[in-house]
Design a protein around this motif. Structure first.
Motif, mmCIF file in Angstrom:
data_model
loop_
_atom_site.group_PDB
_atom_site.id
_atom_site.type_symbol
_atom_site.label_atom_id
_atom_site.label_comp_id
_atom_site.label_asym_id
_atom_site.label_seq_id
_atom_site.Cartn_x
_atom_site.Cartn_y
_atom_site.Cartn_z
ATOM 1 N N MET A 1 0.849 -1.192 0.000
ATOM 2 C CA MET A 1 0.000 0.000 0.000
ATOM 3 C C MET A 1 0.885 1.242 0.000
ATOM 4 O O MET A 1 1.765 1.373 0.849
ATOM 5 C CB MET A 1 -0.907 0.002 1.232
ATOM 6 N N PRO A 2 0.716 2.156 -0.956
ATOM 7 C CA PRO A 2 1.524 3.369 -0.977
ATOM 8 C C PRO A 2 1.405 4.126 0.334
ATOM 9 O O PRO A 2 0.386 4.099 1.011
ATOM 10 C CB PRO A 2 0.921 4.163 -2.143
ATOM 11 N N SER A 3 2.491 4.808 0.698
ATOM 12 C CA SER A 3 2.557 5.447 2.006
ATOM 13 C C SER A 3 1.483 6.511 2.186
ATOM 14 O O SER A 3 1.048 6.770 3.299
ATOM 15 C CB SER A 3 3.945 6.063 2.207
ATOM 16 N N ARG A 4 1.056 7.162 1.083
ATOM 17 C CA ARG A 4 0.061 8.226 1.211
ATOM 18 C C ARG A 4 -1.369 7.708 1.224
ATOM 19 O O ARG A 4 -2.285 8.434 1.616
ATOM 20 C CB ARG A 4 0.218 9.228 0.067
ATOM 21 N N ILE A 9 -7.180 7.927 2.712
ATOM 22 C CA ILE A 9 -8.392 7.221 3.138
ATOM 23 C C ILE A 9 -8.849 7.723 4.502
ATOM 24 O O ILE A 9 -10.053 7.946 4.737
ATOM 25 C CB ILE A 9 -8.143 5.700 3.178
ATOM 26 N N SER A 10 -7.898 7.937 5.405
ATOM 27 C CA SER A 10 -8.237 8.409 6.745
ATOM 28 C C SER A 10 -8.881 9.789 6.708
ATOM 29 O O SER A 10 -9.856 10.049 7.415
ATOM 30 C CB SER A 10 -6.978 8.443 7.619
ATOM 31 N N LEU A 11 -8.341 10.679 5.890
ATOM 32 C CA LEU A 11 -8.913 12.017 5.764
ATOM 33 C C LEU A 11 -10.322 11.967 5.188
ATOM 34 O O LEU A 11 -11.208 12.711 5.627
ATOM 35 C CB LEU A 11 -8.012 12.888 4.890
ATOM 36 N N VAL A 12 -10.537 11.096 4.210
ATOM 37 C CA VAL A 12 -11.875 10.958 3.630
ATOM 38 C C VAL A 12 -12.862 10.483 4.692
ATOM 39 O O VAL A 12 -13.973 11.019 4.823
ATOM 40 C CB VAL A 12 -11.842 9.984 2.432
ATOM 41 N N VAL A 13 -12.451 9.484 5.476
ATOM 42 C CA VAL A 13 -13.321 8.996 6.546
ATOM 43 C C VAL A 13 -13.581 10.097 7.563
ATOM 44 O O VAL A 13 -14.702 10.267 8.058
ATOM 45 C CB VAL A 13 -12.707 7.758 7.226
ATOM 46 N N GLY A 14 -12.538 10.868 7.885
ATOM 47 C CA GLY A 14 -12.702 11.964 8.829
ATOM 48 C C GLY A 14 -13.690 13.010 8.345
ATOM 49 O O GLY A 14 -14.523 13.501 9.116
ATOM 50 N N THR A 54 -9.938 10.902 11.862
ATOM 51 C CA THR A 54 -8.815 10.613 10.971
ATOM 52 C C THR A 54 -7.712 9.856 11.688
ATOM 53 O O THR A 54 -7.146 8.892 11.158
ATOM 54 C CB THR A 54 -8.246 11.921 10.384
ATOM 55 N N LEU A 55 -7.384 10.274 12.917
ATOM 56 C CA LEU A 55 -6.275 9.641 13.640
ATOM 57 C C LEU A 55 -6.506 8.153 13.895
ATOM 58 O O LEU A 55 -5.635 7.335 13.557
ATOM 59 C CB LEU A 55 -6.028 10.384 14.961
ATOM 60 N N PRO A 56 -7.629 7.726 14.478
ATOM 61 C CA PRO A 56 -7.815 6.280 14.695
ATOM 62 C C PRO A 56 -7.825 5.472 13.401
ATOM 63 O O PRO A 56 -7.299 4.354 13.361
ATOM 64 C CB PRO A 56 -9.171 6.201 15.404
ATOM 65 N N VAL A 57 -8.438 6.020 12.350
ATOM 66 C CA VAL A 57 -8.465 5.289 11.078
ATOM 67 C C VAL A 57 -7.052 5.149 10.518
ATOM 68 O O VAL A 57 -6.666 4.090 10.017
ATOM 69 C CB VAL A 57 -9.382 6.006 10.067
ATOM 70 N N TRP A 58 -6.252 6.223 10.607
ATOM 71 C CA TRP A 58 -4.873 6.167 10.115
ATOM 72 C C TRP A 58 -4.053 5.158 10.912
ATOM 73 O O TRP A 58 -3.256 4.392 10.344
ATOM 74 C CB TRP A 58 -4.234 7.547 10.194
ATOM 75 N N LEU A 59 -4.215 5.131 12.232
ATOM 76 C CA LEU A 59 -3.487 4.160 13.048
ATOM 77 C C LEU A 59 -3.887 2.730 12.694
ATOM 78 O O LEU A 59 -3.052 1.824 12.713
ATOM 79 C CB LEU A 59 -3.762 4.419 14.538
#
Length: 287
Positions: A1-4, A9-14, A54-59
């Protein structure tokens, strides 16, 4: 999975998380539209709802840490459940409540405001989710009976060096202090005699110490109990603001931080003692 990709995805969910909660709030009649705030106020509130998700989804995507995402889902579900189930919010003029002849133009909201309080206190929830993720990261990096994290952080080996542990603990302490001082100021925590400056100076120093000590013990010595209790204190402190009360739990947390620190140190001492007993038992069993 690319680093970005996890970040995108996390920002979209946020954004979806924030938009959904705001849509429900507007539907219920809360004054949370753009016209109600200044630009900084809108950025703080709307951005907080984005970041807190965003933070929990990114983690979860980046490191496969599940606990922050689970707590986020439970919290958001609780907020929506309380708002959408009876009794709904009731808007009353102060004149109606005080039986005045003329309307005052001041509206009081009853049985609601969960979304509004969640939005304005999002920074406190975010700090709690961050600490929860760090606790899970250390636990899963230490106890091999649990699934390993998705990837390790090269800059944060567990156990960390003294210098690295001090940097992590200091950063966490600053974040905790900033969020809690702001929280106290927003809630209007005061002290009689005009000594508010002393209270906030004492509280800010205490909030830093209260987070720095358990976080250092976590990443340096892998003592999980103090940091876990700290995270629980933060989340319960934020949770208490959903319900209006004469007593303010945050005032005790902010001004009586040394009591909470004592609890954390006792928990750390118990965990350390139990570990030493277990190590001694294993050594004796091999002899």
């Amino acid at each position: 999975m690319p680093s970005r990709r996890p970040l995108v995805i996390s920002l979209v969910v946020g954004v979806v998380h924030a938009a959904g909660l705001l849509a429900v709030a507007l539907h219920l009649g809360y004054a949370v539209g753009l016209a109600e705030y200044s630009l900084p106020g809108a950025v703080w509130r709307y951005g907080g709802l984005v970041v807190v998700a965003t933070l929990p989804v990114w983690l979860a995507l980046r490191y496969r840490l599940a606990a922050p995402l689970v707590v986020l889902a439970v919290t958001t579900g609780y907020v929506l459940g309380m708002e959408l189930t009876p009794p709904g919010p009731t808007f009353r003029d102060v004149a109606e409540l005080e039986r005045l002849a003329e309307p005052t133009g001041i509206t009081v909201v009853e049985d609601g405001l969960y979304i509004v309080r969640y939005m304005v206190n999002a920074s406190v929830w975010t700090v709690g989710f961050l600490f929860l993720g760090l606790v899970e990261y250390v636990v899963r990096s230490t106890w091999h009976v649990l699934p390993a994290v998705g990837r390790t952080v090269p800059e944060l080996p567990i156990p960390a060096s003294r210098r690295r542990a001090a940097a992590v603990a200091t950063t966490g302490g600053v974040l905790h202090a900033a969020a809690m001082v702001w929280f106290a100021a927003r809630l209007g925590v005061t002290v009689s005699g005009g000594w508010e400056w002393a209270l906030y100076l004492f509280g800010a120093a205490g909030m830093w110490v209260l987070a720095t000590v358990p976080l250092y013990l976590l990443v340096r010595h892998r003592l999980v109990a103090p940091a876990t209790l700290l995270t629980l204190f933060v989340l319960l402190d934020a949770r208490a603001e959903f319900t209006a009360s004469v007593e303010d739990p945050h005032a005790l947390y902010f001004g009586g931080w040394f009591l909470h620190l004592g609890i954390l140190l006792v928990a750390g001492g118990i965990e350390y003692s139990l570990r030493r007993i277990e190590i001694h038992r294993r050594v004796e069993s091999r002899l």
